[in-house]
Motif scaffolding. Structure first.
Motif, PDB file in Angstrom:
ATOM      1  N   ILE A 187      24.478  -4.297  20.147  1.00 51.16           N
ATOM      2  CA  ILE A 187      23.320  -4.103  19.274  1.00 51.16           C
ATOM      3  C   ILE A 187      22.268  -5.131  19.672  1.00 51.16           C
ATOM      4  CG2 ILE A 187      22.483  -4.046  16.899  1.00 51.16           C
ATOM      5  CD1 ILE A 187      25.365  -3.514  16.017  1.00 51.16           C
ATOM      6  N   VAL A 188      21.145  -4.660  20.212  1.00 51.98           N
ATOM      7  CA  VAL A 188      20.082  -5.548  20.679  1.00 51.98           C
ATOM      8  C   VAL A 188      19.162  -5.874  19.510  1.00 51.98           C
ATOM      9  CG1 VAL A 188      18.165  -5.830  22.293  1.00 51.98           C
ATOM     10  CG2 VAL A 188      20.205  -4.561  22.989  1.00 51.98           C
ATOM     11  N   GLN A 189      18.959  -7.187  19.262  1.00 51.83           N
ATOM     12  CA  GLN A 189      18.112  -7.634  18.164  1.00 51.83           C
ATOM     13  C   GLN A 189      16.907  -8.446  18.636  1.00 51.83           C
ATOM     14  OE1 GLN A 189      21.379  -8.043  14.592  1.00 51.83           O
ATOM     15  NE2 GLN A 189      21.180  -9.797  15.936  1.00 51.83           N
ATOM     16  N   SER A 190      16.947  -8.907  19.880  1.00 53.68           N
ATOM     17  CA  SER A 190      15.878  -9.738  20.418  1.00 53.68           C
ATOM     18  C   SER A 190      14.653  -8.897  20.753  1.00 53.68           C
ATOM     19  CB  SER A 190      16.359 -10.459  21.672  1.00 53.68           C
ATOM     20  OG  SER A 190      15.276 -10.995  22.395  1.00 53.68           O
ATOM     21  N   PRO A 191      13.487  -9.200  20.197  1.00 54.46           N
ATOM     22  CA  PRO A 191      12.270  -8.445  20.550  1.00 54.46           C
ATOM     23  C   PRO A 191      11.868  -8.671  22.008  1.00 54.46           C
ATOM     24  CG  PRO A 191      11.728 -10.313  19.143  1.00 54.46           C
ATOM     25  CD  PRO A 191      13.214 -10.230  19.172  1.00 54.46           C
ATOM     26  N   TRP A 192      12.153  -9.853  22.563  1.00 55.85           N
ATOM     27  CA  TRP A 192      11.834 -10.100  23.969  1.00 55.85           C
ATOM     28  C   TRP A 192      12.704  -9.249  24.879  1.00 55.85           C
ATOM     29  CZ3 TRP A 192      12.678 -14.045  20.390  1.00 55.85           C
ATOM     30  CH2 TRP A 192      11.545 -14.769  20.011  1.00 55.85           C
ATOM     31  N   LEU A 193      13.972  -9.129  24.538  1.00 54.04           N
ATOM     32  CA  LEU A 193      14.888  -8.329  25.354  1.00 54.04           C
ATOM     33  C   LEU A 193      14.545  -6.846  25.270  1.00 54.04           C
ATOM     34  CD1 LEU A 193      17.323  -8.289  27.189  1.00 54.04           C
ATOM     35  CD2 LEU A 193      18.813  -8.270  25.173  1.00 54.04           C
ATOM     36  N   LYS A 194      14.102  -6.407  24.098  1.00 54.75           N
ATOM     37  CA  LYS A 194      13.719  -4.997  23.946  1.00 54.75           C
ATOM     38  C   LYS A 194      12.543  -4.650  24.861  1.00 54.75           C
ATOM     39  CE  LYS A 194      15.296  -4.360  19.176  1.00 54.75           C
ATOM     40  NZ  LYS A 194      14.888  -4.081  17.781  1.00 54.75           N
ATOM     41  N   THR A 228      13.609   2.127  23.293  1.00 55.68           N
ATOM     42  CA  THR A 228      13.880   0.694  23.169  1.00 55.68           C
ATOM     43  C   THR A 228      13.135   0.009  22.035  1.00 55.68           C
ATOM     44  OG1 THR A 228      12.166   0.258  24.825  1.00 55.68           O
ATOM     45  CG2 THR A 228      14.424   0.463  25.617  1.00 55.68           C
ATOM     46  N   ASN A 229      12.151   0.649  21.424  1.00 52.84           N
ATOM     47  CA  ASN A 229      11.399  -0.017  20.357  1.00 52.84           C
ATOM     48  C   ASN A 229      11.970   0.250  18.967  1.00 52.84           C
ATOM     49  OD1 ASN A 229      10.718   2.639  20.247  1.00 52.84           O
ATOM     50  ND2 ASN A 229       8.509   2.343  20.203  1.00 52.84           N
ATOM     51  N   LEU A 230      13.206   0.749  18.896  1.00 51.52           N
ATOM     52  CA  LEU A 230      13.849   0.949  17.603  1.00 51.52           C
ATOM     53  C   LEU A 230      14.209  -0.396  16.981  1.00 51.52           C
ATOM     54  CD1 LEU A 230      16.289   3.903  18.439  1.00 51.52           C
ATOM     55  CD2 LEU A 230      14.094   4.036  17.278  1.00 51.52           C
ATOM     56  N   GLU A 231      14.184  -0.442  15.659  1.00 49.84           N
ATOM     57  CA  GLU A 231      14.569  -1.669  14.955  1.00 49.84           C
ATOM     58  C   GLU A 231      16.034  -2.010  15.227  1.00 49.84           C
ATOM     59  OE1 GLU A 231      13.853  -4.979  12.617  1.00 49.84           O
ATOM     60  OE2 GLU A 231      12.399  -3.451  13.283  1.00 49.84           O
ATOM     61  N   ARG A 232      16.890  -1.005  15.225  1.00 48.37           N
ATOM     62  CA  ARG A 232      18.311  -1.188  15.526  1.00 48.37           C
ATOM     63  C   ARG A 232      18.620  -0.447  16.820  1.00 48.37           C
ATOM     64  NH1 ARG A 232      23.363  -2.110  13.046  1.00 48.37           N
ATOM     65  NH2 ARG A 232      25.015  -0.703  13.769  1.00 48.37           N
ATOM     66  N   LEU A 233      18.644  -1.172  17.918  1.00 46.98           N
ATOM     67  CA  LEU A 233      18.846  -0.594  19.247  1.00 46.98           C
ATOM     68  C   LEU A 233      20.307  -0.784  19.648  1.00 46.98           C
ATOM     69  CD1 LEU A 233      17.740   0.692  21.817  1.00 46.98           C
ATOM     70  CD2 LEU A 233      17.063  -1.594  22.595  1.00 46.98           C
ATOM     71  N   VAL A 234      21.043   0.330  19.759  1.00 49.90           N
ATOM     72  CA  VAL A 234      22.478   0.280  20.020  1.00 49.90           C
ATOM     73  C   VAL A 234      22.782   0.962  21.346  1.00 49.90           C
ATOM     74  CG1 VAL A 234      24.775   0.884  19.148  1.00 49.90           C
ATOM     75  CG2 VAL A 234      22.940   0.344  17.545  1.00 49.90           C
ATOM     76  N   PHE A 235      23.547   0.289  22.188  1.00 52.68           N
ATOM     77  CA  PHE A 235      24.073   0.864  23.432  1.00 52.68           C
ATOM     78  C   PHE A 235      25.588   0.936  23.316  1.00 52.68           C
ATOM     79  CE2 PHE A 235      20.101  -1.199  24.708  1.00 52.68           C
ATOM     80  CZ  PHE A 235      19.472  -0.166  25.367  1.00 52.68           C
ATOM     81  N   ARG A 236      26.135   2.093  23.617  1.00 55.48           N
ATOM     82  CA  ARG A 236      27.580   2.290  23.485  1.00 55.48           C
ATOM     83  C   ARG A 236      28.224   2.416  24.864  1.00 55.48           C
ATOM     84  NH1 ARG A 236      28.406   3.059  18.173  1.00 55.48           N
ATOM     85  NH2 ARG A 236      26.655   3.855  16.935  1.00 55.48           N
TER      86      ARG A 236
END
Length: 537
Positions: free
Chosen positions: A103-110, A125-133
């Protein structure tokens, strides 16, 4: 008379007075403590119910909260981290845990991932909750791009690089086997079925041979399925090609399959493989783009000749026909006459694909300078539109479309849909086997008829062809036909008259014999009758 007494001195059948007094007291207390009744649904609160497994293995809803429930793992404490790594128990002897998801939470990483995963299907990638499975195919496919960004060291803030480096380290531990295997296998020109997916990145151009015709498709996605009949795993490729549905060019989606194999196999021996691995890629692109120009030219209505194998509809799929006949190319009529096989595609993007051939476009060269100029005509036409091609020079009422780009020409299907006049079948004709018709120039002049009759017949036909769309009868559909009765004994030229007029006018001649009419009246009226076929074009 006195009742009998028990040995203990109590009268049989009587209730002690003290016991009845206690019961009444309890009733009064329960009535006093009972909540006052309220109408159903009137309490402004939400009541929680919880799922609980009973002794029969079924789930019931209860009001008591389960005792084994833990607090939520994602909270204000975990929200401070650049990303969360959710692990699960691994059954691989080489590691303790497998990553389930990130779960990506960093705005810089997004922001960095938006560049790395640009145009990758299914990623926002600009979702508030960005999940990669797992299994993180997108990162394996774009791993080189991630490394390039790290090596360029062009970051607005130091924290952005730190977060990207951290994600690289975490993902590499999970994906290092797939990444190293892909590099080693591709370097040797081979692949295993286990890592076959690594070379099929979405938007890749895929090469295959279908019915002895070379084709290139664009990949949407790939996934592994099981062929129940063969008992083998299959890498299923969801791809599309450029096709014509009678009114517009669009994306014709289909599926390609690579079946499971043991050990390693050369990439070029696969039934479908990425175009970049083709040993003669530049020559192949030139051939297919040239064929694509033919395909684009045959959009609309055309009257041509054909010699070779064509594909027709059968009970169990497409079947081959050997055809040597004049044909009518008209996908719109194909859709009207056989609606069960009608084709309709999603429209191509208005401005064409964003890139052409990827890095190969700048390296592509033509042997002939004229071909190069013709090729460049299709490179950038975001605002230019062409009339829909037509054998009679076009019609102002017909829709206009933009010309196909170079990549769309490469992706064009090798066939067009039309009607074979001799066999009376709707077929798929390969564009590289379509030929111009060699009309008999002196057919009408060789016809032996009185001059007045010849002039009258020709005038009738020319008028019908020229003004067929200008006037109809008061009753729609009655005023656009013409019937001539040619009477006479056999051999005097009745058939030759119609054939010579058709040759002179260069229009199709649809011939019907008594056998073509059949025996069923409904079949005669509802089939490919002469009146119905006259509406083609």
């Amino acid at each position: 008379m006195d009742r009998p007494r028990s040995p203990f001195g109590n009268i049989i059948g009587t209730v002690p007075e003290a016991k009845s007094e206690k019961t009444e007291t309890k009733k009064k207390e329960s009535e006093d403590t009972k909540e006052p009744e309220v109408p159903n649904g009137s309490i402004t609160q939400a009541k929680d119910l919880y799922s609980k497994k009973d002794n029969d293995g079924q789930y019931q809803w209860v009001t008591e909260e389960p005792e084994d429930v833990v607090d939520a793992a994602e909270n204000s404490e975990t929200a401070r981290y650049a990303f969360l790594v959710r692990n699960k128990k691994s059954y691989d002897s080489r590691k303790k845990y497998d990553i389930d998801s990130i779960i990506v939470q960093s705005p810089w990483l997004k922001k960095l991932l938006a560049v790395i995963l640009e145009d990758y299907p299914g990623i926002t990638t600009n979702l508030e909750r960005l999940v990669f499975r797992a299994p993180f195919h997108q990162f394996v496919h774009r791993w080189n791009k991630l490394l390039e960004m790290l090596h360029e060291d062009d970051f607005e803030e130091p924290v952005a690089k730190e977060h990207l480096q951290l994600s690289h380290d975490v993902l590499y531990e999970e994906l290092k086997n797939a990444i190293s295997a892909k590099i080693d296998l591709v370097k040797n020109g081979v692949i295993t079925f286990e890592y076959l997916w690594t070379i099929f990145e979405p938007q890749t151009l895929v090469y295959t041979v279908s019915d002895s015709k070379e084709c290139v498709y664009k990949l949407n996605s790939s996934h592994t399925v099981v062929d129940q009949r063969a008992g083998l795993q299959v890498l299923s490729l969801d791809v599309w090609a450029c096709d014509w549905d009678g009114t517009k060019f669009g994306q014709n989606r289909t599926t390609l399959k690579d079946y499971e194999f043991s050990g390693t196999t050369p990439i070029t021996s696969l039934q479908a493989y990425p175009l970049e691995f083709h040993p003669e890629k530049e020559q192949l692109i030139q051939r297919l783009v040239t064929r694509g120009k033919l395909f684009e030219r045959f959009a609309g209505y055309h009257y041509r000749a054909y010699r070779g194998v064509a594909l027709g509809y059968g009970r169990c799929g497409m079947i081959r026909h050997n055809i040597e006949s004049r044909i009518i190319i008209d996908c719109d009529a194909h859709n009207r006459f056989i609606p069960n096989y009608a084709v309709l595609f999603s429209t191509l993007p208005l401005s064409g694909p964003k890139s052409i051939f990827g890095t190969a476009a700048s390296e592509f060269e033509f042997e002939d300078e004229d071909d190069s100029d013709d090729f460049d005509r299709f490179r950038d036409h975001a605002s230019g539109f062409l009339d829909t091609p037509d054998s009679d020079g076009g019609d102002a009422n017909k829709p206009k479309r933009r010309p196909l780009t170079a990549e769309e020409l490469l992706l064009a299907v090798p066939y067009v849909r039309g009607y074979a006049m001799k066999t009376k079948k709707w077929l798929w004709f390969y564009v590289d086997q379509i030929e111009p018709i060699k009309f008999a120039e002196n057919a009408f002049s060789s016809l032996v008829l009185p001059t007045e009759q010849k002039s009258l017949i020709r005038a009738f036909v020319e008028s019908q062809v020229k003004y067929k769309a200008d006037f109809d009868d008061i009753i729609a559909g009655k005023g656009r036909g013409m019937i001539m009765l040619l009477a006479g004994p056999p051999g005097v030229g009745k058939t030759l008259t119609s054939e010579s007029v058709a040759e002179d006018m260069r229009v199709p001649l649809y011939c019907m014999s008594a056998g073509d009419l059949g025996l069923d009246p409904s079949g005669i009226e509802g089939g490919d009758s002469c009146c119905s076929m006259s509406s083609i074009g």
